[in-house]
Design a protein around this motif. Structure first.
Motif, PDB file in Angstrom:
ATOM      1  N   ILE A  21       0.850  -1.187   0.000  1.00 61.48           N
ATOM      2  CA  ILE A  21       0.000   0.000   0.000  1.00 61.48           C
ATOM      3  C   ILE A  21       0.893   1.247   0.000  1.00 61.48           C
ATOM      4  N   THR A  22       0.467   2.261  -0.729  1.00 57.78           N
ATOM      5  CA  THR A  22       1.255   3.498  -0.739  1.00 57.78           C
ATOM      6  C   THR A  22       1.044   4.238   0.581  1.00 57.78           C
ATOM      7  N   MET A  23       1.972   5.092   0.902  1.00 60.34           N
ATOM      8  CA  MET A  23       1.852   5.865   2.134  1.00 60.34           C
ATOM      9  C   MET A  23       0.618   6.766   2.078  1.00 60.34           C
ATOM     10  N   GLN A  24       0.278   7.289   0.909  1.00 60.63           N
ATOM     11  CA  GLN A  24      -0.927   8.110   0.751  1.00 60.63           C
ATOM     12  C   GLN A  24      -2.176   7.287   1.032  1.00 60.63           C
ATOM     13  N   GLU A  25      -2.252   6.087   0.455  1.00 58.21           N
ATOM     14  CA  GLU A  25      -3.411   5.222   0.683  1.00 58.21           C
ATOM     15  C   GLU A  25      -3.512   4.821   2.156  1.00 58.21           C
ATOM     16  N   LEU A  26      -2.369   4.527   2.762  1.00 60.07           N
ATOM     17  CA  LEU A  26      -2.349   4.151   4.174  1.00 60.07           C
ATOM     18  C   LEU A  26      -2.824   5.310   5.042  1.00 60.07           C
ATOM     19  N   ALA A  27      -2.308   6.488   4.755  1.00 60.12           N
ATOM     20  CA  ALA A  27      -2.708   7.676   5.514  1.00 60.12           C
ATOM     21  C   ALA A  27      -4.215   7.919   5.388  1.00 60.12           C
ATOM     22  N   ASP A  28      -4.749   7.773   4.174  1.00 60.21           N
ATOM     23  CA  ASP A  28      -6.187   7.951   3.964  1.00 60.21           C
ATOM     24  C   ASP A  28      -6.989   6.926   4.768  1.00 60.21           C
ATOM     25  N   GLN A  29      -6.527   5.685   4.787  1.00 61.53           N
ATOM     26  CA  GLN A  29      -7.250   4.626   5.502  1.00 61.53           C
ATOM     27  C   GLN A  29      -7.288   4.858   7.007  1.00 61.53           C
ATOM     28  N   VAL A  30      -6.199   5.390   7.553  1.00 59.71           N
ATOM     29  CA  VAL A  30      -6.128   5.533   9.013  1.00 59.71           C
ATOM     30  C   VAL A  30      -6.504   6.932   9.493  1.00 59.71           C
ATOM     31  N   GLY A  31      -6.775   7.837   8.576  1.00 59.55           N
ATOM     32  CA  GLY A  31      -7.233   9.169   8.947  1.00 59.55           C
ATOM     33  C   GLY A  31      -6.133  10.136   9.341  1.00 59.55           C
ATOM     34  N   LEU A  32      -4.980  10.016   8.726  1.00 63.22           N
ATOM     35  CA  LEU A  32      -3.863  10.941   8.971  1.00 63.22           C
ATOM     36  C   LEU A  32      -3.407  11.541   7.653  1.00 63.22           C
ATOM     37  N   SER A  33      -2.594  12.589   7.751  1.00 60.91           N
ATOM     38  CA  SER A  33      -1.907  13.060   6.552  1.00 60.91           C
ATOM     39  C   SER A  33      -0.658  12.191   6.381  1.00 60.91           C
ATOM     40  N   VAL A  34      -0.002  12.321   5.244  1.00 63.00           N
ATOM     41  CA  VAL A  34       1.099  11.422   4.894  1.00 63.00           C
ATOM     42  C   VAL A  34       2.267  11.530   5.878  1.00 63.00           C
ATOM     43  N   SER A  35       2.678  12.743   6.237  1.00 67.80           N
ATOM     44  CA  SER A  35       3.864  12.890   7.104  1.00 67.80           C
ATOM     45  C   SER A  35       3.703  12.217   8.470  1.00 67.80           C
ATOM     46  N   PRO A  36       2.633  12.485   9.213  1.00 64.50           N
ATOM     47  CA  PRO A  36       2.488  11.804  10.494  1.00 64.50           C
ATOM     48  C   PRO A  36       2.313  10.290  10.348  1.00 64.50           C
ATOM     49  N   CYS A  37       1.676   9.857   9.272  1.00 62.96           N
ATOM     50  CA  CYS A  37       1.508   8.430   9.036  1.00 62.96           C
ATOM     51  C   CYS A  37       2.877   7.782   8.794  1.00 62.96           C
ATOM     52  N   HIS A  38       3.690   8.431   7.986  1.00 63.14           N
ATOM     53  CA  HIS A  38       5.035   7.929   7.700  1.00 63.14           C
ATOM     54  C   HIS A  38       5.861   7.858   8.982  1.00 63.14           C
ATOM     55  N   ARG A  39       5.763   8.895   9.823  1.00 65.48           N
ATOM     56  CA  ARG A  39       6.486   8.897  11.099  1.00 65.48           C
ATOM     57  C   ARG A  39       6.064   7.722  11.979  1.00 65.48           C
ATOM     58  N   ARG A  40       4.777   7.448  12.015  1.00 60.41           N
ATOM     59  CA  ARG A  40       4.283   6.330  12.828  1.00 60.41           C
ATOM     60  C   ARG A  40       4.784   4.989  12.296  1.00 60.41           C
ATOM     61  N   VAL A  41       4.771   4.828  10.983  1.00 63.81           N
ATOM     62  CA  VAL A  41       5.276   3.585  10.388  1.00 63.81           C
ATOM     63  C   VAL A  41       6.755   3.421  10.731  1.00 63.81           C
TER      64      VAL A  41
END
Length: 153
Positions: A21-41
């Motif tokens: 899954i792309t970071m954008q798709e992941l961020a959309d699924q979990v309700g975050l923007s890309v940067s904070p989602c990437h930091r969490r991953v």
């Protein structure tokens, strides 16, 4: 369980379902923007919660039609015997899983082979040549009812 919040669990569930899954798709699924989602991953990776990314390959598509569960009893259960056994089988590609067990058997292995002749060859040329094995019991899987690598969250 490590200190995971609801978003971490959503991230892990999404990645277990689709590791590509792309970071954008992941961020959309979990309700975050890309940067904070990437930091969490990245944090989950650094903490060892996410240990690696792999491709799940279909066993039968590769011609590996035989699945065998093998119970091993060693002659002795001293640490050096356990270590020697574990080191030997860790080199064999046919062994997909190996567990040190409690109870009547010392190890449980999951082995794959193309057919019965290939399994017999594995048994004769590898497993039975290891020192310190008291008994080997093979159970052949007739069909796979469930298989998952996704951990419950």
């Amino acid at each position: 369980m490590p200190n995971l919040d609801a978003i971490d669990r959503k991230i892990l569930a999404a990645l277990q379902a689709d590791g590509r899954i792309t970071m954008q798709e992941l961020a959309d699924q979990v309700g975050l923007s890309v940067s904070p989602c990437h930091r969490r991953v990245k944090l989950l990776e650094n903490r060892g919660v996410i240990s690696r990314y792999t491709a799940q390959v279909d066993q039968k598509a590769l011609g590996l039609h035989v699945s065998v569960f093998i119970s091993i009893k060693l002659t002795r259960q001293k640490e050096e015997d356990l270590t020697r056994f574990a080191k030997a089988i860790s080199k064999w590609d046919e062994v997909l899983e190996c567990y040190l067990m409690t109870g009547n058997r010392d190890y449980l292995l999951r082995v794959v082979a193309t057919d019965l002749a290939a399994y017999e060859n594995f048994l004769k040329t590898k497993l039975t040549r290891l020192d310190g094995i008291a008994s080997i019991e093979s159970s052949f899987a007739l069909s796979q009812v469930k298989y998952s690598i996704a951990l419950p969250l």
